[in-house]
Design an enzyme around this catalytic site. Structure first.
Site, mmCIF file in Angstrom:
data_model
loop_
_atom_site.group_PDB
_atom_site.id
_atom_site.type_symbol
_atom_site.label_atom_id
_atom_site.label_comp_id
_atom_site.label_asym_id
_atom_site.label_seq_id
_atom_site.Cartn_x
_atom_site.Cartn_y
_atom_site.Cartn_z
ATOM 1 N NE ARG A 267 -2.056 1.984 3.337
ATOM 2 C CZ ARG A 267 -1.688 1.667 4.572
ATOM 3 N NH1 ARG A 267 -1.976 0.485 5.079
ATOM 4 N NH2 ARG A 267 -1.005 2.529 5.294
ATOM 5 C CG ASP A 269 -0.014 5.445 3.279
ATOM 6 O OD1 ASP A 269 -0.954 4.823 2.741
ATOM 7 O OD2 ASP A 269 0.485 5.118 4.367
ATOM 8 C CD GLU A 282 4.381 5.379 5.824
ATOM 9 O OE1 GLU A 282 4.507 4.215 6.242
ATOM 10 O OE2 GLU A 282 4.293 6.374 6.570
ATOM 11 N N GLY A 288 -1.986 -3.522 7.018
ATOM 12 C CA GLY A 288 -2.968 -4.140 7.891
ATOM 13 C C GLY A 288 -4.029 -4.903 7.108
#
Length: 323
Positions: A267, A269, A282, A288
């Site tokens: 993922r 960001d 990042e 999660g």
């Protein structure tokens, strides 16, 4: 119902794939500051694999990570460990040396992505947009930091996840206090210019971007509480961007994933400023997988169930030999 008592009317693996997987250990827990989140992620992944018909079991690796090699024999590992030990290349190196296939990025990419400061050096060196930044090694550097960077600033431990230890500061006194708090988690502290504007997250699955998610919260930023505890965080899918802007966002996410050498899933960001420009923050190599988590949310928006998501991540362990 299958032998473990799980429903079998949803997504199922075929017999050949199940046999190819063999016995799968879902690694979770550990000793990092993100232990509680990892346990939730691991439990969700384990339940999904079992529901899909995979022969899987959970393994809390609390204590020495080397203990994983003393556990009952397994054929491959699904890594659901967050933070140090699980995302920083440590468990990846152990499994590589043991010849055990595992999900996600290899040792080097995992270690690099976990280190936010060095990740930004790579972004800057590759010409990818990221907020101006510098390392801070002592409180005595506060004046130099403020002279070099424009407040407000974000202060964060370089090698922690889940927004642990991150603060927004606008003054010298706040910077010194935030540095002290961040350095309790990591002696290496990253300070970067704060981008005012909407936040987006883009999940990457097998080198493709999933639908972007727009994030908004009543907190100062999308912090630990907003991620895992609060029920008032707002998730926008569709993300609210024009189609051409979302394509730019997707491309930036995939480009950042590639330059770090990441693999299979993760993922990214990203912030957008008031001029509409995007800025990389990042890359998370083991995001999660809880009921509040963003990768499963993006997958659902793309028509991918949670069971299919975890199986697709696991399938890449059949195609890549970790060396």
């Amino acid at each position: 119902m299958n032998a473990q008592g799980h429903q079998v009317d949803g997504y199922q693996v075929d017999r050949a794939t199940r046999n190819a997987f063999g016995r799968v250990a879902v690694l979770m827990g550990g000793d990092s500051a993100e232990r509680a989140v990892s346990l939730k992620s691991g439990e969700a992944v384990l339940n999904a694999l079992l529901a899909a018909g995979v022969n899987a079991f959970g393994l809390d690796v609390r204590g020495s990570l080397l203990k994983v090699l003393d556990q009952p024999e397994f054929d491959r590992a699904f890594i659901a460990l967050h933070g140090r030990g699980g995302e920083d290349g440590t468990i990846q190196a152990i499994l590589s040396q043991a010849g055990i296939p595992f999900t996600g990025s290899e040792t080097l990419a995992s270690a690099l992505a976990m280190d936010k400061l060095r990740t930004k050096y790579v972004f800057a060196g590759c010409g990818l947009p990221t907020p101006r930044f510098r390392a801070m090694a002592s409180a005595e550097e506060a004046d130099a930091v403020l002279a070099e960077l424009r407040a407000p600033l974000s202060v964060k431990p370089s090698r922690e996840g889940s927004s642990i230890g991150i603060r927004k500061v606008v003054s010298r006194d706040e910077l010194i206090e935030a540095y002290g708090a961040a350095s309790e988690h990591d002696p290496l502290v990253l300070v970067e210019e704060w981008i005012e504007g909407p936040e987006f997250t883009v999940s990457v699955l097998q080198d493709q971007a999933l639908p972007a998610i727009g994030l908004s919260t009543d907190h100062v930023f999308y912090d630990y509480d907003a991620k895992y505890l609060s029920n008032d965080t707002r998730y926008q899918i569709p993300c609210g961007l024009a189609p051409e802007q979302e394509l730019r966002l997707h491309k930036l996410a995939v480009d950042s994933f590639r330059v770090l050498g990441c693999r299979t899933w993760g993922r990214v960001d990203i912030m957008q400023d008031k001029e509409g420009d995007f800025w990389l923050l990042e890359v998370n190599t083991v995001p999660g997988m809880t009921d509040h988590s963003l990768v499963p949310m993006a997958a659902r928006a793309a028509g991918i169930s949670f069971e299919e998501l975890v199986v697709r991540i696991l399938k890449d362990t059949l195609e890549h030999r970790h060396a």
